[in-house]
Design a protein around this motif. Structure first.
Motif, PDB file in Angstrom:
ATOM      1  N   LEU A 133      -6.675 -18.761  -1.988  1.00 31.70           N
ATOM      2  CA  LEU A 133      -7.530 -17.358  -2.093  1.00 31.70           C
ATOM      3  C   LEU A 133      -7.171 -16.434  -3.511  1.00 31.70           C
ATOM      4  CD1 LEU A 133      -9.439 -15.308  -0.289  1.00 31.70           C
ATOM      5  CD2 LEU A 133      -7.332 -14.770   0.887  1.00 31.70           C
ATOM      6  N   ALA A 134      -6.022 -16.500  -3.641  1.00 31.77           N
ATOM      7  CA  ALA A 134      -5.776 -15.315  -4.962  1.00 31.77           C
ATOM      8  C   ALA A 134      -6.538 -16.189  -6.035  1.00 31.77           C
ATOM      9  CB  ALA A 134      -4.125 -15.727  -5.309  1.00 31.77           C
ATOM     10  N   GLN A 135      -6.567 -17.502  -6.237  1.00 31.38           N
ATOM     11  CA  GLN A 135      -7.420 -18.049  -7.474  1.00 31.38           C
ATOM     12  C   GLN A 135      -8.868 -17.428  -7.294  1.00 31.38           C
ATOM     13  OE1 GLN A 135      -7.080 -22.284  -7.460  1.00 31.38           O
ATOM     14  NE2 GLN A 135      -7.997 -22.350  -9.646  1.00 31.38           N
ATOM     15  N   CYS A 136      -9.448 -17.575  -5.975  1.00 30.63           N
ATOM     16  CA  CYS A 136     -10.660 -17.340  -5.927  1.00 30.63           C
ATOM     17  C   CYS A 136     -11.224 -15.649  -6.414  1.00 30.63           C
ATOM     18  CB  CYS A 136     -11.264 -17.553  -4.574  1.00 30.63           C
ATOM     19  SG  CYS A 136     -11.471 -19.158  -4.094  1.00 30.63           S
ATOM     20  N   LEU A 137     -10.055 -14.814  -5.652  1.00 34.79           N
ATOM     21  CA  LEU A 137     -10.207 -13.679  -6.035  1.00 34.79           C
ATOM     22  C   LEU A 137      -9.917 -13.193  -7.526  1.00 34.79           C
ATOM     23  CD1 LEU A 137      -8.177 -12.015  -3.018  1.00 34.79           C
ATOM     24  CD2 LEU A 137     -10.673 -12.069  -3.423  1.00 34.79           C
ATOM     25  N   ALA A 138      -8.875 -13.749  -8.209  1.00 34.98           N
ATOM     26  CA  ALA A 138      -8.924 -13.673  -9.751  1.00 34.98           C
ATOM     27  C   ALA A 138      -9.959 -13.960 -10.514  1.00 34.98           C
ATOM     28  CB  ALA A 138      -7.607 -14.378 -10.032  1.00 34.98           C
ATOM     29  N   ALA A 139     -10.771 -15.039 -10.021  1.00 31.44           N
ATOM     30  CA  ALA A 139     -11.954 -15.488 -10.714  1.00 31.44           C
ATOM     31  C   ALA A 139     -12.972 -14.435 -10.814  1.00 31.44           C
ATOM     32  CB  ALA A 139     -12.530 -16.773 -10.286  1.00 31.44           C
ATOM     33  N   ALA A 140     -12.814 -13.624  -9.657  1.00 34.20           N
ATOM     34  CA  ALA A 140     -13.895 -12.451  -9.505  1.00 34.20           C
ATOM     35  C   ALA A 140     -13.348 -11.193 -10.221  1.00 34.20           C
ATOM     36  CB  ALA A 140     -14.532 -12.348  -8.159  1.00 34.20           C
ATOM     37  N   GLY A 141     -12.268 -11.204 -10.643  1.00 35.98           N
ATOM     38  CA  GLY A 141     -11.661  -9.951 -11.096  1.00 35.98           C
ATOM     39  C   GLY A 141     -11.002  -9.218 -10.437  1.00 35.98           C
ATOM     40  N   VAL A 142     -10.506  -9.738  -9.172  1.00 38.13           N
ATOM     41  CA  VAL A 142      -9.777  -9.023  -7.998  1.00 38.13           C
ATOM     42  C   VAL A 142      -8.140  -9.511  -8.077  1.00 38.13           C
ATOM     43  CG1 VAL A 142      -9.405  -8.291  -5.668  1.00 38.13           C
ATOM     44  CG2 VAL A 142     -11.776  -8.947  -6.685  1.00 38.13           C
ATOM     45  N   ALA A 143      -7.478  -8.356  -8.422  1.00 37.64           N
ATOM     46  CA  ALA A 143      -5.887  -8.712  -8.348  1.00 37.64           C
ATOM     47  C   ALA A 143      -5.242  -8.899  -6.884  1.00 37.64           C
ATOM     48  CB  ALA A 143      -5.523  -7.565  -9.332  1.00 37.64           C
ATOM     49  N   SER A 144      -4.501  -9.719  -6.851  1.00 38.26           N
ATOM     50  CA  SER A 144      -3.810  -9.655  -5.468  1.00 38.26           C
ATOM     51  C   SER A 144      -2.409 -10.125  -5.581  1.00 38.26           C
ATOM     52  CB  SER A 144      -4.481 -10.928  -4.763  1.00 38.26           C
ATOM     53  OG  SER A 144      -4.464 -12.147  -5.168  1.00 38.26           O
ATOM     54  N   SER A 145      -1.536 -10.175  -4.638  1.00 35.01           N
ATOM     55  CA  SER A 145      -0.263 -10.418  -4.497  1.00 35.01           C
ATOM     56  C   SER A 145       0.016 -11.066  -3.263  1.00 35.01           C
ATOM     57  CB  SER A 145       0.562  -8.991  -4.518  1.00 35.01           C
ATOM     58  OG  SER A 145       1.994  -9.607  -4.360  1.00 35.01           O
ATOM     59  N   SER A 146       0.637 -12.067  -3.074  1.00 31.26           N
ATOM     60  CA  SER A 146       0.975 -13.050  -1.775  1.00 31.26           C
ATOM     61  C   SER A 146       2.227 -12.779  -1.028  1.00 31.26           C
ATOM     62  CB  SER A 146       0.629 -14.542  -2.111  1.00 31.26           C
ATOM     63  OG  SER A 146      -0.820 -14.870  -2.496  1.00 31.26           O
ATOM     64  N   LEU A 147       2.236 -12.372   0.072  1.00 30.34           N
ATOM     65  CA  LEU A 147       3.331 -12.333   1.159  1.00 30.34           C
ATOM     66  C   LEU A 147       2.783 -13.115   2.390  1.00 30.34           C
ATOM     67  CD1 LEU A 147       6.022 -11.172   1.220  1.00 30.34           C
ATOM     68  CD2 LEU A 147       4.983  -9.327   2.361  1.00 30.34           C
ATOM     69  N   VAL A 186      14.412  -6.317   5.821  1.00 30.81           N
ATOM     70  CA  VAL A 186      13.638  -5.027   6.173  1.00 30.81           C
ATOM     71  C   VAL A 186      13.027  -4.500   5.133  1.00 30.81           C
ATOM     72  CG1 VAL A 186      13.872  -3.041   7.515  1.00 30.81           C
ATOM     73  CG2 VAL A 186      15.214  -5.212   8.410  1.00 30.81           C
ATOM     74  N   GLY A 187      12.155  -3.959   5.137  1.00 30.18           N
ATOM     75  CA  GLY A 187      11.419  -3.102   4.146  1.00 30.18           C
ATOM     76  C   GLY A 187      10.560  -3.808   3.173  1.00 30.18           C
ATOM     77  N   THR A 188      10.406  -5.196   3.149  1.00 28.42           N
ATOM     78  CA  THR A 188       9.908  -6.350   2.264  1.00 28.42           C
ATOM     79  C   THR A 188       8.414  -5.724   1.821  1.00 28.42           C
ATOM     80  OG1 THR A 188      11.388  -7.843   2.535  1.00 28.42           O
ATOM     81  CG2 THR A 188       9.228  -8.404   1.679  1.00 28.42           C
ATOM     82  N   LEU A 189       7.749  -5.368   2.856  1.00 29.04           N
ATOM     83  CA  LEU A 189       6.126  -5.352   2.855  1.00 29.04           C
ATOM     84  C   LEU A 189       6.151  -3.734   2.061  1.00 29.04           C
ATOM     85  CD1 LEU A 189       3.493  -6.019   3.935  1.00 29.04           C
ATOM     86  CD2 LEU A 189       3.838  -5.023   6.014  1.00 29.04           C
ATOM     87  N   LEU A 190       6.814  -2.766   2.331  1.00 27.48           N
ATOM     88  CA  LEU A 190       6.425  -1.569   1.620  1.00 27.48           C
ATOM     89  C   LEU A 190       7.044  -1.457   0.407  1.00 27.48           C
ATOM     90  CD1 LEU A 190       5.486   1.272   2.143  1.00 27.48           C
ATOM     91  CD2 LEU A 190       7.632   1.950   2.767  1.00 27.48           C
ATOM     92  N   ARG A 191       7.903  -2.231   0.093  1.00 28.31           N
ATOM     93  CA  ARG A 191       8.619  -2.492  -1.296  1.00 28.31           C
ATOM     94  C   ARG A 191       7.688  -3.161  -2.188  1.00 28.31           C
ATOM     95  NH1 ARG A 191      13.558  -2.781   1.314  1.00 28.31           N
ATOM     96  NH2 ARG A 191      13.511  -5.362   1.140  1.00 28.31           N
ATOM     97  N   ARG A 192       6.923  -4.207  -1.524  1.00 25.82           N
ATOM     98  CA  ARG A 192       6.072  -4.825  -2.406  1.00 25.82           C
ATOM     99  C   ARG A 192       4.884  -4.165  -2.711  1.00 25.82           C
ATOM    100  NH1 ARG A 192       4.179 -10.560  -2.583  1.00 25.82           N
ATOM    101  NH2 ARG A 192       6.459 -10.865  -2.452  1.00 25.82           N
ATOM    102  N   ILE A 193       4.352  -3.471  -1.708  1.00 18.75           N
ATOM    103  CA  ILE A 193       3.112  -2.485  -1.887  1.00 18.75           C
ATOM    104  C   ILE A 193       3.407  -1.375  -3.026  1.00 18.75           C
ATOM    105  CG2 ILE A 193       1.456  -0.970  -0.812  1.00 18.75           C
ATOM    106  CD1 ILE A 193       1.827  -2.545   1.575  1.00 18.75           C
ATOM    107  N   GLU A 194       4.619  -1.084  -2.948  1.00 18.86           N
ATOM    108  CA  GLU A 194       4.972   0.184  -3.779  1.00 18.86           C
ATOM    109  C   GLU A 194       5.251  -0.416  -5.374  1.00 18.86           C
ATOM    110  OE1 GLU A 194       6.646   3.631  -0.717  1.00 18.86           O
ATOM    111  OE2 GLU A 194       8.046   2.319  -1.925  1.00 18.86           O
ATOM    112  N   ALA A 195       5.846  -1.424  -5.329  1.00 18.88           N
ATOM    113  CA  ALA A 195       6.206  -2.031  -6.660  1.00 18.88           C
ATOM    114  C   ALA A 195       5.028  -2.548  -7.366  1.00 18.88           C
ATOM    115  CB  ALA A 195       7.175  -3.144  -6.356  1.00 18.88           C
TER     116      ALA A 195
END
Length: 255
Positions: free
Chosen positions: A18-32, A171-180
């Protein structure tokens, strides 16, 4: 270049694709990944079901993991594989079965149970006298399919081939990833994916609930709003194309 920066939460392999498809369309993503697939050991009853697939008028496979594991078990047991009478909820699952030269019907629009139930080919199959339907899936999920098919007079069996679990994160992984990574949108591909998102977010959910949340169906959208999500976008499908279309018609939050 899109201003969206999305958090992807599917199983690891699906996140990568999915990340590859989005990147091809110019959409950035991060996988968790919030869903880990764990095959279950087959019972004797399940092995017997695999041996009599031809006894079912319709065989509904609800996910890619279910399709892959089904084909693996059939190959290992050198079991016969009926070519017709296969149905899937989405095109991605259908593609897995197509590789085994199976004839598969799936909705052209909407990757959900409601779209499948409205499919003329499935309605035709269950219109025969005393139809038998097999739903191939993970443990739990998509009860609506069985309920509606039973209302139409079908006898419905399940073949459950895997469990979905939440990978272990601190604990806190989700918020840390989003903020970072300054992510501004969340993506879930199923009701269970949403449950795992809420579980991992824990005390941080009220803050994360402010972010736009992309979901695959009206059912999951309703669950998300009930959980407090403030901006829910129904992609009307779990495919990469459905997500990309929803992203492209949605304005990203201001930085």
């Amino acid at each position: 270049m899109s201003h969206w920066r999305l958090l992807l939460t599917r199983p690891a392999d699906d996140c990568a694709a999915l990340a590859q498809c989005l990147a091809a369309a110019g959409v950035a993503s991060s996988s968790l990944p919030l869903l880990a697939i764990e095959p279950v050991e087959l019972s004797e009853a399940q092995r017997q079901t695999l041996a009599v697939l031809a006894d079912y008028q319709a065989r509904i496979v609800v996910s890619k993991p279910a399709a892959r594991l089904l084909l693996e078990h059939l190959a290992q047991g050198s079991l016969p594989l009926p070519s017709k009478g296969w149905f899937t909820v989405g095109e991605a699952t259908a593609a897995v079965l197509h590789e085994a030269a199976l004839q598969v019907s799936c909705p052209a629009q909407g990757d959900d149970s409601e779209a499948l139930l409205a499919l003329p080919a499935l309605r035709e199959v269950v219109a025969v006298a005393a139809p038998r339907v097999l739903i191939v899936r993970g443990v739990g999920g998509r009860e609506l399919l069985a309920e509606r098919l039973a209302e139409q007079g079908a006898s419905v069996d399940y073949l459950e081939l895997y469990r979905r679990s939440l990978p272990v994160y601190p604990v806190g992984t989700l918020l840390r990833r989003i903020e970072a990574e300054r992510l501004n949108g969340l993506v879930v591909s199923s009701g269970q994916g949403l449950e795992h998102l809420l579980q991992l977010a824990a005390a941080d959910w009220p803050q994360l609930a402010q972010l736009p949340l992309f979901v695959p169906s009206p059912r999951v959208a309703e669950q998300a709003r009930a959980a407090g999500a403030q901006q829910v976008v129904d992609c009307r499908g779990a495919s990469a194309a459905a997500l990309l279309a929803a992203v492209q018609r949605s304005a990203a939050p201001a930085s």
